[in-house]
Write a protein that holds these residues in place. Structure first.
Motif, PDB file in Angstrom:
ATOM      1  N   VAL A 277      84.408  -2.428  44.027  1.00 21.33           N
ATOM      2  CA  VAL A 277      85.007  -2.820  45.300  1.00 21.33           C
ATOM      3  C   VAL A 277      84.652  -4.274  45.595  1.00 21.33           C
ATOM      4  O   VAL A 277      83.483  -4.661  45.496  1.00 21.33           O
ATOM      5  N   ARG A 278      85.657  -5.051  45.945  1.00 26.56           N
ATOM      6  CA  ARG A 278      85.435  -6.463  46.238  1.00 26.56           C
ATOM      7  C   ARG A 278      84.478  -6.610  47.427  1.00 26.56           C
ATOM      8  O   ARG A 278      84.574  -5.866  48.407  1.00 26.56           O
ATOM      9  N   GLY A 279      83.532  -7.534  47.312  1.00 21.98           N
ATOM     10  CA  GLY A 279      82.645  -7.817  48.446  1.00 21.98           C
ATOM     11  C   GLY A 279      81.312  -7.095  48.424  1.00 21.98           C
ATOM     12  O   GLY A 279      80.361  -7.549  49.025  1.00 21.98           O
ATOM     13  N   PHE A 280      81.230  -5.966  47.720  1.00 27.10           N
ATOM     14  CA  PHE A 280      79.956  -5.240  47.648  1.00 27.10           C
ATOM     15  C   PHE A 280      79.180  -5.654  46.391  1.00 27.10           C
ATOM     16  O   PHE A 280      79.788  -5.944  45.362  1.00 27.10           O
ATOM     17  N   VAL A 281      77.839  -5.651  46.474  1.00 26.88           N
ATOM     18  CA  VAL A 281      77.064  -5.946  45.273  1.00 26.88           C
ATOM     19  C   VAL A 281      77.233  -4.795  44.269  1.00 26.88           C
ATOM     20  O   VAL A 281      77.546  -3.670  44.649  1.00 26.88           O
ATOM     21  N   PHE A 282      77.028  -5.115  43.010  1.00 31.07           N
ATOM     22  CA  PHE A 282      77.120  -4.072  41.986  1.00 31.07           C
ATOM     23  C   PHE A 282      75.876  -3.188  42.051  1.00 31.07           C
ATOM     24  O   PHE A 282      74.838  -3.572  42.569  1.00 31.07           O
ATOM     25  N   LEU A 283      75.992  -2.002  41.428  1.00 28.06           N
ATOM     26  CA  LEU A 283      74.976  -0.981  41.675  1.00 28.06           C
ATOM     27  C   LEU A 283      73.615  -1.235  41.043  1.00 28.06           C
ATOM     28  O   LEU A 283      72.593  -0.822  41.590  1.00 28.06           O
ATOM     29  N   THR A 284      73.580  -1.934  39.915  1.00 26.94           N
ATOM     30  CA  THR A 284      72.289  -2.182  39.270  1.00 26.94           C
ATOM     31  C   THR A 284      71.340  -2.883  40.227  1.00 26.94           C
ATOM     32  O   THR A 284      70.131  -2.689  40.174  1.00 26.94           O
TER      33      THR A 284
ATOM     34  N   GLU B  24      77.698   3.699  37.149  1.00 29.51           N
ATOM     35  CA  GLU B  24      77.295   2.323  36.873  1.00 29.51           C
ATOM     36  C   GLU B  24      78.164   1.344  37.667  1.00 29.51           C
ATOM     37  O   GLU B  24      77.717   0.279  38.096  1.00 29.51           O
ATOM     38  N   ASP B  25      79.430   1.716  37.844  1.00 27.91           N
ATOM     39  CA  ASP B  25      80.335   0.932  38.678  1.00 27.91           C
ATOM     40  C   ASP B  25      80.619   1.715  39.955  1.00 27.91           C
ATOM     41  O   ASP B  25      80.400   2.912  40.010  1.00 27.91           O
ATOM     42  N   HIS B  26      81.147   1.020  40.966  1.00 31.38           N
ATOM     43  CA  HIS B  26      81.425   1.706  42.228  1.00 31.38           C
ATOM     44  C   HIS B  26      82.342   2.904  42.001  1.00 31.38           C
ATOM     45  O   HIS B  26      82.155   3.967  42.566  1.00 31.38           O
ATOM     46  N   LEU B  27      83.348   2.705  41.151  1.00 33.08           N
ATOM     47  CA  LEU B  27      84.302   3.783  40.870  1.00 33.08           C
ATOM     48  C   LEU B  27      84.514   3.929  39.375  1.00 33.08           C
ATOM     49  O   LEU B  27      84.671   2.936  38.665  1.00 33.08           O
TER      50      LEU B  27
ATOM     51  N   ILE C 112      83.848   4.137  50.233  1.00 30.93           N
ATOM     52  CA  ILE C 112      84.780   4.704  49.254  1.00 30.93           C
ATOM     53  C   ILE C 112      85.263   6.088  49.703  1.00 30.93           C
ATOM     54  O   ILE C 112      86.444   6.399  49.619  1.00 30.93           O
ATOM     55  N   LYS C 113      84.327   6.879  50.224  1.00 30.10           N
ATOM     56  CA  LYS C 113      84.706   8.232  50.663  1.00 30.10           C
ATOM     57  C   LYS C 113      85.803   8.156  51.717  1.00 30.10           C
ATOM     58  O   LYS C 113      86.821   8.829  51.630  1.00 30.10           O
ATOM     59  N   GLU C 114      85.578   7.291  52.691  1.00 29.90           N
ATOM     60  CA  GLU C 114      86.542   7.133  53.777  1.00 29.90           C
ATOM     61  C   GLU C 114      87.916   6.716  53.238  1.00 29.90           C
ATOM     62  O   GLU C 114      88.944   7.237  53.643  1.00 29.90           O
ATOM     63  N   LYS C 115      87.892   5.784  52.295  1.00 31.70           N
ATOM     64  CA  LYS C 115      89.160   5.274  51.759  1.00 31.70           C
ATOM     65  C   LYS C 115      89.846   6.307  50.872  1.00 31.70           C
ATOM     66  O   LYS C 115      91.075   6.433  50.879  1.00 31.70           O
ATOM     67  N   LEU C 116      89.041   7.044  50.108  1.00 36.89           N
ATOM     68  CA  LEU C 116      89.642   8.041  49.203  1.00 36.89           C
ATOM     69  C   LEU C 116      90.367   9.127  49.992  1.00 36.89           C
ATOM     70  O   LEU C 116      91.312   9.737  49.498  1.00 36.89           O
ATOM     71  N   GLU C 117      89.913   9.358  51.227  1.00 35.36           N
ATOM     72  CA  GLU C 117      90.579  10.365  52.047  1.00 35.36           C
ATOM     73  C   GLU C 117      92.017   9.974  52.347  1.00 35.36           C
ATOM     74  O   GLU C 117      92.851  10.819  52.665  1.00 35.36           O
ATOM     75  N   LEU C 118      92.302   8.679  52.245  1.00 35.63           N
ATOM     76  CA  LEU C 118      93.659   8.205  52.523  1.00 35.63           C
ATOM     77  C   LEU C 118      94.547   8.239  51.283  1.00 35.63           C
ATOM     78  O   LEU C 118      95.752   8.049  51.348  1.00 35.63           O
ATOM     79  N   VAL C 119      93.903   8.476  50.133  1.00 34.43           N
ATOM     80  CA  VAL C 119      94.644   8.418  48.860  1.00 34.43           C
ATOM     81  C   VAL C 119      95.302   9.759  48.575  1.00 34.43           C
ATOM     82  O   VAL C 119      94.680  10.804  48.721  1.00 34.43           O
ATOM     83  N   SER C 120      96.563   9.704  48.195  1.00 31.63           N
ATOM     84  CA  SER C 120      97.229  10.923  47.737  1.00 31.63           C
ATOM     85  C   SER C 120      97.446  10.818  46.240  1.00 31.63           C
ATOM     86  O   SER C 120      97.968   9.820  45.772  1.00 31.63           O
ATOM     87  N   LEU C 121      97.049  11.850  45.544  1.00 28.15           N
ATOM     88  CA  LEU C 121      97.286  11.841  44.107  1.00 28.15           C
ATOM     89  C   LEU C 121      98.790  11.941  43.869  1.00 28.15           C
ATOM     90  O   LEU C 121      99.508  12.486  44.692  1.00 28.15           O
TER      91      LEU C 121
ATOM     92  N   ARG D 266      73.869   1.068  48.630  1.00 23.39           N
ATOM     93  CA  ARG D 266      74.502   2.181  47.909  1.00 23.39           C
ATOM     94  C   ARG D 266      75.156   3.153  48.889  1.00 23.39           C
ATOM     95  O   ARG D 266      76.275   3.617  48.668  1.00 23.39           O
ATOM     96  N   GLY D 267      74.419   3.433  49.973  1.00 22.13           N
ATOM     97  CA  GLY D 267      74.941   4.334  50.992  1.00 22.13           C
ATOM     98  C   GLY D 267      76.221   3.785  51.614  1.00 22.13           C
ATOM     99  O   GLY D 267      77.200   4.508  51.819  1.00 22.13           O
TER     100      GLY D 267
END
Lengths: 381, 164
Positions: free
Chosen positions: A35-42, A152-155, A56-65, A49-50
């Motif tokens: 995700v742009r703007g967030f530091v990487f997880l390492t 290792e990556d956000h997604l 991501i959780k909030e945004k994924l709720e808007l995603v339709s497969l 991390r939280g």
């Protein structure tokens, strides 16, 4: 839907269908995205991390497969005999159903057994099966799609198909990725492509892993040749459970290493040319083994079948070894009374966490070996 | 090769001591002796270790100066990146660009992305490309003294730039 519901069903990719399914178990594609703007997880601390996970959780709720992927609503379509809530378990659900067809699990809410179960199902990586670090996974009901959050990556997006289905797999994951991109801004550079934590994944972020069953090449000691040739063209082969695992049951996952400088289509076309060569090689050696000494090969297969049908206790390793031979027997029509689907399932359902899920209790290794033998017997007789 | 310590078993652990980029000493030991001598050796080699080893020699002399470069967004230095072979944030790719390009060239055989782009980016990318093409066309028209057409093209470019 709970983890136990997954235990009662069979992932669509395990059904033993699809092109070249005598040799190819599955085709898996994954995309690494940040995700742009967030530091990487390492280098992210707990709070970061939280924040990433909540975002991501909030945004994924808007995603339709994509519609064709959305699982039908009826319990029968889960493909499980016990599905439909008749288990009588009243445990508190640890999930959030989402309108887009994804079921979301936070790793910290799952038991160690549940997490290991997801690893065995190939829905998360071994590294991801830790309760800390705000890890989560979103799974589509039929287990074709899973999205790991804070690996290792956000997604990490993943699509699995039965058999060799590279183009179909790409079409699907591409669509899902584009859907997510509408809601989540990705870290991207015009020169380097999709930016990832590890430089080995940058660019397309695409890794394709095709799982092949190569018993004849292992038996005839030809497998080394294949592996050497692959490494020369920057392809790797790994075991049943990916990175760092031994090739057990003669399964090999072949993946591309290069993710930058080639387009997704180019990577797929390359695979499209390489995999059939390995399939041909395996088939030729199967024929040769039969032609050279069919009694010897059939004997090995039938002995393995005999052990699986009659053993009172069996380790996971031994089961994998014999199941591999029986699988070969089924594809060569030496064994005619079992479906390939049954064998494919046994490879997964006889893994430690699966056995414990089926038994609905924790089992010590010795007890597992007994349960495993019983389970295999009941499915082969 | 026999273990340099016990001279009995095969040496399977190979250690190289490096001081200031120069190889100082090589040691070849069997697993047992390596453990006895307190060298923590691992059964599995991680990608980070392989990459870390790859990055160091690539940059040669430049490497030392580059080690100090620090990303203002995530705070990691190029030296940190070399140690873990992991980026701290997306900005690092730009901040450490010089080293990163060489490394990617080595890993992937290329340092240029040729695949999918996010929709927004691809729109901008295509617009940029169109502007460049129009600018070339404009130059051609000016040279050919086709001023009327040149003016038309100039207006088109102006419009595209305003849209951005």
């Amino acid at each position: 839907m709970k983890i136990d519901d997954f235990a009662n069903q069979i992932g669509a990719w395990l059904k033993g269908e699809g092109p070249d399914s005598d040799i190819i178990i599955s085709t898996r594609l994954r995309l690494a995205r940040n995700v742009r703007g967030f530091v990487f997880l390492t280098y992210a601390n707990a709070k970061q991390r939280g924040d990433i996970e909540s975002f991501i959780k909030e945004k994924l709720e808007l995603v339709s497969l994509p519609e064709e992927l959305l699982a039908p609503k009826t319990p029968n379509d889960l493909g499980a005999p016990q599905a439909g809530g008749k288990n009588g378990t009243d445990e508190k659900p640890v999930r959030t159903d989402q309108p887009g067809g994804l079921i979301y699990f936070r790793m910290k809410d799952l038991t160690a057994l549940d997490r290991q179960f997801l690893v065995e199902r190939h829905l998360i990586s071994q590294d991801h099966a830790r309760p800390n670090g705000y890890r989560a996974v979103a799974i589509e009901k039929k287990e074709k799609v899973s999205i790991m959050i804070n690996e290792e990556d956000h997604l990490r997006l993943q699509v699995i198909h039965a058999g060799l289905q590279l183009t179909e797999g790409w079409k699907e994951i591409d669509k899902i990725d584009s859907q997510i991109e509408k809601h989540i801004p990705y870290a991207f550079s015009a020169q380097f492509g999709y930016l990832t934590a590890c430089p080995t994944n940058v660019g397309t972020g695409l890794r394709i892993s095709v799982m092949l069953h190569l018993p004849a090449l292992s038996m005839s000691q030809q497998i080394e040749k294949v592996l050497n040739a692959l490494s020369r063209i920057k392809y790797t082969a790994r075991g049943f459970y990916g990175e760092g695992t031994q090739a057990s049951g003669d399964f090999y996952q072949i993946s591309n290493q290069v993710s930058l400088g080639k387009s997704e289509t180019e990577i797929i076309n390359e695979m499209q040319n390489i995999i059939p060569e390995i399939i041909k090689f395996e088939r030729n050696w199967r024929d040769k083994l039969l032609a050279d000494n069919d009694k010897k090969l059939k004997d090995r297969i039938m002995r393995a079948y005999g052990i699986l049908k009659h053993a009172e206790t069996i380790t996971s390793e031994e089961a994998m070894k014999h199941l591999s031979l029986v699988r070969l027997g089924v594809t060569l029509k030496v064994i005619k009374d079992i479906a390939i689907k049954t064998i494919n399932e046994l490879f997964i359902f006889t893994q430690p966490a699966h056995l414990q899920k089926i038994s609905k209790k924790e089992l010590a290794p010795n007890a597992r070996d007994v349960t495993r033998a019983k389970y295999i017997k009941s499915h082969l007789n | 090769m026999l273990c340099e310590s016990c001279q009995k078993k095969n040496a399977t652990v190979h250690l190289t001591e490096i001081v200031n980029h120069n190889i100082q000493k090589e040691l070849h030991l069997c697993e047992e002796c390596a453990q006895k001598q307190g060298f923590p050796y691992k059964m599995q080699f991680s990608i980070a270790e392989v990459l870390g080893g790859l990055i160091e020699p690539l940059m040669g002399k430049l490497s030392k100066e580059m080690d100090q470069i620090k990303c203002s967004h995530c705070g990691i230095t190029y030296a940190d990146f070399k140690k873990k072979a992991r980026f701290g944030c997306a900005e690092d790719y730009e901040v450490f660009k010089e080293g990163v390009s060489v490394l990617l060239e080595k890993i992937h055989g290329s340092a240029w992305h040729r695949g999918k782009m996010p929709t927004q980016v691809s729109r901008e990318f295509l617009q940029e490309k169109e502007i460049k093409e129009l600018q070339r066309e404009l130059e051609r028209m000016v040279q050919a003294e086709e001023f009327e057409q040149a003016v038309e093209i100039r207006d088109k470019i102006k419009k595209l730039k305003e849209q951005k």
